[in-house]
Design a protein around this motif. Sequence first.
Motif, PDB file in Angstrom:
ATOM      1  N   MET A  44      26.800 -10.247  84.344  1.00  0.00           N
ATOM      2  CA  MET A  44      25.259  -9.839  84.865  1.00  0.00           C
ATOM      3  C   MET A  44      25.467  -9.272  86.472  1.00  0.00           C
ATOM      4  O   MET A  44      24.837  -8.585  86.541  1.00  0.00           O
ATOM      5  CB  MET A  44      25.267 -11.421  84.959  1.00  0.00           C
ATOM      6  N   ARG A  45      26.658  -9.712  87.144  1.00  0.00           N
ATOM      7  CA  ARG A  45      26.770  -9.327  88.271  1.00  0.00           C
ATOM      8  C   ARG A  45      26.798  -8.330  88.963  1.00  0.00           C
ATOM      9  O   ARG A  45      26.484  -8.217  89.787  1.00  0.00           O
ATOM     10  CB  ARG A  45      27.143 -10.882  88.871  1.00  0.00           C
ATOM     11  N   THR A  48      23.663  -6.540  87.845  1.00  0.00           N
ATOM     12  CA  THR A  48      22.498  -6.448  88.988  1.00  0.00           C
ATOM     13  C   THR A  48      22.308  -5.935  90.186  1.00  0.00           C
ATOM     14  O   THR A  48      22.306  -6.690  91.154  1.00  0.00           O
ATOM     15  CB  THR A  48      22.141  -7.885  88.705  1.00  0.00           C
ATOM     16  N   ARG A  73      18.645  -2.020  90.844  1.00  0.00           N
ATOM     17  CA  ARG A  73      17.935  -2.888  90.923  1.00  0.00           C
ATOM     18  C   ARG A  73      15.833  -3.192  90.523  1.00  0.00           C
ATOM     19  O   ARG A  73      16.078  -4.520  90.720  1.00  0.00           O
ATOM     20  CB  ARG A  73      18.297  -3.447  92.727  1.00  0.00           C
ATOM     21  N   ILE A  76      15.004  -4.292  87.810  1.00  0.00           N
ATOM     22  CA  ILE A  76      15.588  -5.331  87.096  1.00  0.00           C
ATOM     23  C   ILE A  76      14.721  -6.469  87.516  1.00  0.00           C
ATOM     24  O   ILE A  76      15.242  -6.791  88.712  1.00  0.00           O
ATOM     25  CB  ILE A  76      17.099  -5.408  87.104  1.00  0.00           C
ATOM     26  N   TYR A  78      16.337 -10.486  87.983  1.00  0.00           N
ATOM     27  CA  TYR A  78      17.669 -11.535  86.915  1.00  0.00           C
ATOM     28  C   TYR A  78      17.569 -13.032  87.264  1.00  0.00           C
ATOM     29  O   TYR A  78      16.863 -12.969  87.969  1.00  0.00           O
ATOM     30  CB  TYR A  78      18.714 -10.678  88.707  1.00  0.00           C
ATOM     31  N   ALA A 146      11.865 -14.099  88.382  1.00  0.00           N
ATOM     32  CA  ALA A 146      12.319 -12.402  87.385  1.00  0.00           C
ATOM     33  C   ALA A 146      11.564 -11.561  86.994  1.00  0.00           C
ATOM     34  O   ALA A 146      11.612 -10.278  86.906  1.00  0.00           O
ATOM     35  CB  ALA A 146      13.420 -13.242  86.724  1.00  0.00           C
ATOM     36  N   ILE A 155      17.382  -9.682  83.140  1.00  0.00           N
ATOM     37  CA  ILE A 155      19.032 -10.251  82.631  1.00  0.00           C
ATOM     38  C   ILE A 155      18.621 -11.415  83.604  1.00  0.00           C
ATOM     39  O   ILE A 155      18.564 -12.219  84.213  1.00  0.00           O
ATOM     40  CB  ILE A 155      20.309  -9.423  83.582  1.00  0.00           C
TER      41      ILE A 155
ATOM     42  N   THR B  87      20.796  -9.120  95.075  1.00  0.00           N
ATOM     43  CA  THR B  87      19.748  -8.574  94.290  1.00  0.00           C
ATOM     44  C   THR B  87      19.081  -7.820  93.735  1.00  0.00           C
ATOM     45  O   THR B  87      18.630  -7.679  92.694  1.00  0.00           O
ATOM     46  CB  THR B  87      20.783  -9.090  92.432  1.00  0.00           C
TER      47      THR B  87
END
Lengths: 310, 244
Positions: A44-45, A48, A73, A76, A78, A146, A155, B87
């Motif tokens: 997942m890291r 992302t 990014r 997404i 996260y 998120a 995610i 992120t």
Amino acid sequence: MIQVQHLVKLFGNFRAVDDITFEVQKGEVLGFLGPNGAGKSTTMRMLTGFFPPSSGTAVINGYDILKDSLNARRQIGYLPENAPVYPDMTVEGYLKFIAEVRGFTGSELKKKFERAVEICSLEKVLPQTVDTLSKGYKQRVCFAQAILPDPPVLILDEPTDGLDPNQKFEVRRMISGMAENKCIILSTHILEEVDAVCTRAIIIANGKIVANGSPNELRKKSSLYEAVTLSLDNVGAEEAKSAFMSLANVANTEVLKEENGAIVIRVLPSGGNVIAPAVAEEIRRRNWRNTQFSVEEGRLDEVFRNVTRQ
Amino acid sequence: MRTTLSIIKREMSGYFGSPVAYVFIVIFLILCGFFTFQFGDFYNSNDASLRAFFVWHPWLYLFLIPAVAMRMWAEERRTRTIELLLTLPVTLPQAILGKFLAGWLFIGIALALTFPMVITVCYLGNPDIGQIIAGYIGSFLLAGCYLAVGSFASSLTRNQVVAFIICLVICLFFVIAGWGPVTEALATTVPLSVANFIASLSFMYHFDSVQRGVIDSRDLVYYASLITFMLSATSVVLTSRKAS
């Protein structure tokens, strides 16, 4: 919507993620299962953009995570493991910061902010600082962060970890509520969660994918799939066992309980064949008295153990 | 640019949302006044300038700026918020620059609050305003260097105390390399060119020249390259360490 291609992550000599390839479509909720340290969070890291893969890549809604990391990014939302949120910020300040960094301004920022607050029911805690919140609320604040930009991809790393059953239910309800027009990946090691929200599950162990399918497909891999559990009270264990063993497609029989002349016995099929009608017919033909009769759907936990233990 | 601005905004609200900011400002102002009047011989020097005020700044910054900088990245890594920050659609340079500029702005505010010094000296005599402005600019640039070192030190560890000490030690080196007694000792033991080179790496060397009221492009280049170097080092460390 997400194409993961031969993703590898090395930490020194340790292959944390070892050549993983899969795809997720819009409308799917993909459950990412695996024992602790299997490589779920690492995968997942990488998706992302927190750290780059050692080799391989992934395409998120058309944007390559290596060549176009920023745009990838932007697709997404996260939720990292343990919901890290700045402890000294207020909930309102934090969510507005996220909205600003995501490039929203003015009335659009306000709209996105209010939508996220409403979906996650955060109205009451807006002026509180994050470190005064309970774990459940903290998780919800991070979840709100998120979903705030309404991204096409979500995610979520262990979204229900550490929550009480009511909170778990709430989070699952939120996930199911927005599954239709998004592509969601969530990791968990709670198997009931897979049944509750996921349309498909991938099990990984030691950095490799060991199973990939819908919860029902995975269940069929269980040795208990289509097994019949029944109780009889006017026949001895040995006699019943030998009678069932003589049927076609029966691999084994186990006596689960023997008490006051009554027995509970499980008949296991070979190769996932349907044996229930044959077993029922045998009971009737021999005039045995049957008080309980159930067909197993297969058990995810058993499949999980089998595929991750090698 | 807008992304960096939102990060600056968040960091500033972080400073002022916690007691750190107020404690820092109060201690900085008290110490500034204390050193200037008690040890700086402000009155007896009979000189309408702020030299007795600025001369203490490298020493005050030595202890105070590591305290501002220590949480910059160490705290992000300890609470794992770094994972969320990096992120988001934010590049690493944007994040590093945003945090650095916020800290610098914060120290700038503390420095601006020393304005009563300027009023005092203007009331007592006719100071050279140009020199005072140069003094403030020099002090602000010096603070930027300390802070950039602090950013680097903070990226090395999750522990704020360790970050504080690393920053202090590196800054101490940059200070004493050009401190009178050290320069004199060096001049007698190593060739003069080497001694001069070491002294020219020091904060003090460039700080002193700005304090004389001359803003030389060489000093500006020194400050700019030191800050750029330290922030790039922060980026290198974070890129390699964020995974662990």
